[in-house]
Design an enzyme around this catalytic site. Structure first.
Site, short mmCIF file in Angstrom:
data_model
loop_
_atom_site.label_atom_id
_atom_site.label_comp_id
_atom_site.label_asym_id
_atom_site.label_seq_id
_atom_site.Cartn_x
_atom_site.Cartn_y
_atom_site.Cartn_z
N LYS A 111 -11.08 11.27 4.06
CA LYS A 111 -11.22 9.84 4.21
C LYS A 111 -12.68 9.59 4.68
O LYS A 111 -13.60 10.41 5.34
CB LYS A 111 -10.48 9.19 5.32
CG LYS A 111 -10.02 7.68 5.26
CD LYS A 111 -9.09 7.59 4.33
CE LYS A 111 -8.73 6.25 4.12
NZ LYS A 111 -7.54 6.08 3.65
N ASP A 151 -10.46 2.01 -0.63
CA ASP A 151 -9.71 1.75 0.65
C ASP A 151 -10.11 0.18 1.01
O ASP A 151 -10.66 -0.36 0.25
CB ASP A 151 -10.03 2.61 1.68
CG ASP A 151 -8.84 2.74 2.84
OD1 ASP A 151 -7.75 3.27 2.82
OD2 ASP A 151 -9.25 2.21 3.83
N GLY A 223 -1.77 -9.43 5.91
CA GLY A 223 -2.80 -9.00 5.00
C GLY A 223 -2.29 -9.62 3.77
O GLY A 223 -1.41 -9.10 3.17
N GLY A 225 -4.78 -8.58 0.93
CA GLY A 225 -5.68 -8.01 0.05
C GLY A 225 -4.99 -7.27 -1.04
O GLY A 225 -3.83 -7.70 -1.51
N ASN A 226 -5.44 -6.32 -1.49
CA ASN A 226 -4.80 -5.50 -2.55
C ASN A 226 -3.54 -4.86 -2.20
O ASN A 226 -2.61 -5.20 -3.12
CB ASN A 226 -5.62 -4.17 -2.84
CG ASN A 226 -5.22 -3.51 -3.97
OD1 ASN A 226 -4.87 -2.36 -3.72
ND2 ASN A 226 -5.43 -4.25 -5.38
N VAL A 227 -3.18 -4.62 -1.09
CA VAL A 227 -1.80 -4.00 -0.76
C VAL A 227 -0.84 -5.05 -0.45
O VAL A 227 0.23 -5.41 -1.32
CB VAL A 227 -1.73 -3.07 0.44
CG1 VAL A 227 -0.58 -2.57 0.90
CG2 VAL A 227 -2.78 -1.78 0.21
N GLY A 228 -1.13 -5.89 0.29
CA GLY A 228 -0.17 -7.22 0.76
C GLY A 228 -0.08 -8.08 -0.28
O GLY A 228 1.29 -8.32 -0.59
#
Ligand code: GLU
Length: 421
Positions: A111, A151, A223, A225-228
């Site tokens: 990471k 990320d 959230g 963003g891209n994930v949520g």
């Protein structure tokens, strides 16, 4: 990242080590094995001087942590965040080791992070920072050594600068050194939706097993963003009722269900979900304890703590973010019978799509978007079923410890075969 009163350890690295200890105990491994599993193989700190738009040079600090390579090259994203530090990057790289192992990907865990608030930088400054960071770590990455990806606050454009910087340094194009690239530069058309899609697919699978199906289930997503955002999008397409979402500026709630395509439009045009009309404004903290069936924390670490865990009403938590639940909160939720699908499984869609992209790069660009999506779904569901059947045999341990035990055992066996232990 966030420290709160009343809790022993909220340092992400300490949390990660505490979780590993639990898995090691379940597996009955000794202290020597624990030490070998815990210790990072390499942690690099780099200095990144950037000529800013005003002509002055500013110094930024970045890291790349390489936790374990027993199962393959290090794999994991790079985050740009004002509060990122070495301890966080070390924790996240350890979680990547377990995540890749759980999904049976041929990767270890890595990471990266840069301590910066990219929202305060111009496009040109972010490009200079990205090129500077990648140049600084270029000797430690490679398609068979360490493969970065996006990320928090990094994206396909960042990856395009990374591979181009690598091209400048080594003199030929190696697409497989970074994943999450734009499609024109060897990326998958589906990588951008992959993590959110994976979270949604796992939530659906878990709801089928535990809540009698996903249809009509009330979901809150922290959230956007891209994930949520994509998790909310797929779940609402599959018939769930997404009643609340939030981003760093606050949240919105409508018990009748939000129109997710509309929230996505508002977010991309105005930058904040709270600009969505006709919904009640709520805080990020309120969102976590709403009366819902499924809670999806998809923002940052340490949001579910001993303070709010007793008040959570969801029956199922699916961790879109990395490390959203502290170990103390985990114990409370387990005692309360709330099932937490851990981050290393729930958000593994991103790295699984990265693996498909990496294989595709190395075979000259072979796969179609449909094939990539099918492969992704199959990998995620298989990993969920492995965990679920393990849990049925060991109802005395919580799902995170069970998932980590499965993952840690594979890494341990690989280390043993290599003669590292
Ligand atoms: N940053 C994502 C994660 O935490 C994806 C990593 C990758 O694709 O390598 O899993």
């Amino acid at each position: 990242m966030v420290r709160k009163l009343g809790e022993k350890a909220l340092d992400p690295y300490e949390n990660a080590v505490m979780q590993l200890k639990k898995a090691v105990n379940v597996l009955g491994l000794d202290d020597e094995a624990f030490e070998a599993l815990k210790t990072h193989e390499r942690v690099i700190q780099v200095k990144i001087p950037v000529r800013m738009d005003d002509g002055k040079t500013r110094i930024f600090i970045g890291w790349r942590a390489q936790h374990n390579s027993a199962l393959g090259p290090y794999k994991g994203g790079v985050r740009y965040h004002p509060e990122t530090d070495m301890s966080e990057v070390m924790a996240l790289s350890m979680w990547m080791t377990w995540k890749c192992s759980l999904l049976q990907l041929p990767f270890g865990g890595g990471k990266g992070g840069v301590r910066v608030d990219p929202r305060r930088l111009s496009f040109r400054e972010i490009e200079a920072l990205s090129r500077g960071y990648f140049a600084a770590i270029s000797r430690f990455v490679g398609e068979d050594l360490d493969i970065p990806a996006p990320d928090v606050y990094t994206n396909p454009q960042t990856m395009a600068w990374y591979i181009d910087e690598y091209y400048r340094i080594i003199g030929h194009n190696i697409f497989g050194v970074v994943t999450g690239k734009p499609q024109q530069l060897g990326g998958l058309g589906t990588r951008i939706v992959a993590t959110g899609f994976g979270v949604a697919a796992i939530a659906r699978e878990a709801a089928n097993k535990m809540l009698g199906g996903i249809e009509g289930k009330r979901v809150a997503v922290q959230g956007f963003g891209n994930v949520g955002s994509y998790a909310a999008y797929y779940l609402s397409n599959w018939g769930a009722k997404v009643v609340a979402v939030s981003d760093s500026s606050g949240g919105i709630y409508d018990p009748k269900g939000l129109r997710i395509d509309e929230v996505m439009r508002v977010k991309s045009e105005k930058g904040k979900v709270i600009e969505y009309p006709d919904a009640k404004r709520i805080s990020n903290e309120e969102l976590l304890t709403l009366d819902v069936d499924i809670l999806i924390p998809a923002a940052l670490e340490n949001v579910i703590t001993i303070d709010n865990a007793p008040k959570i009403k969801a029956k199922l938590i699916v961790e879109g973010a990395n490390g959203p639940t502290t170990p103390e909160a985990d114990d409370i939720l387990f005692k309360r019978g709330i099932f937490v699908v851990p981050d290393i499984l729930a958000n593994a869609g991103g790295v699984t799509a990265s693996w498909i992209e990496w294989v595709n790069n190395r075979t000259g660009g072979w796969i179609t978007d449909d094939e990539a999506m099918r492969k992704l779904e199959e990998k995620m569901i298989t990993a969920f079923r492995t965990l679920y059947s393990y849990m049925n045999r060991r109802s005395d341990i919580d799902p995170r410890t069970a998932a980590q035990a499965v993952a840690v055992e594979r890494v341990y066996n690989a280390m043993k075969l290599r003669g590292w232990i």
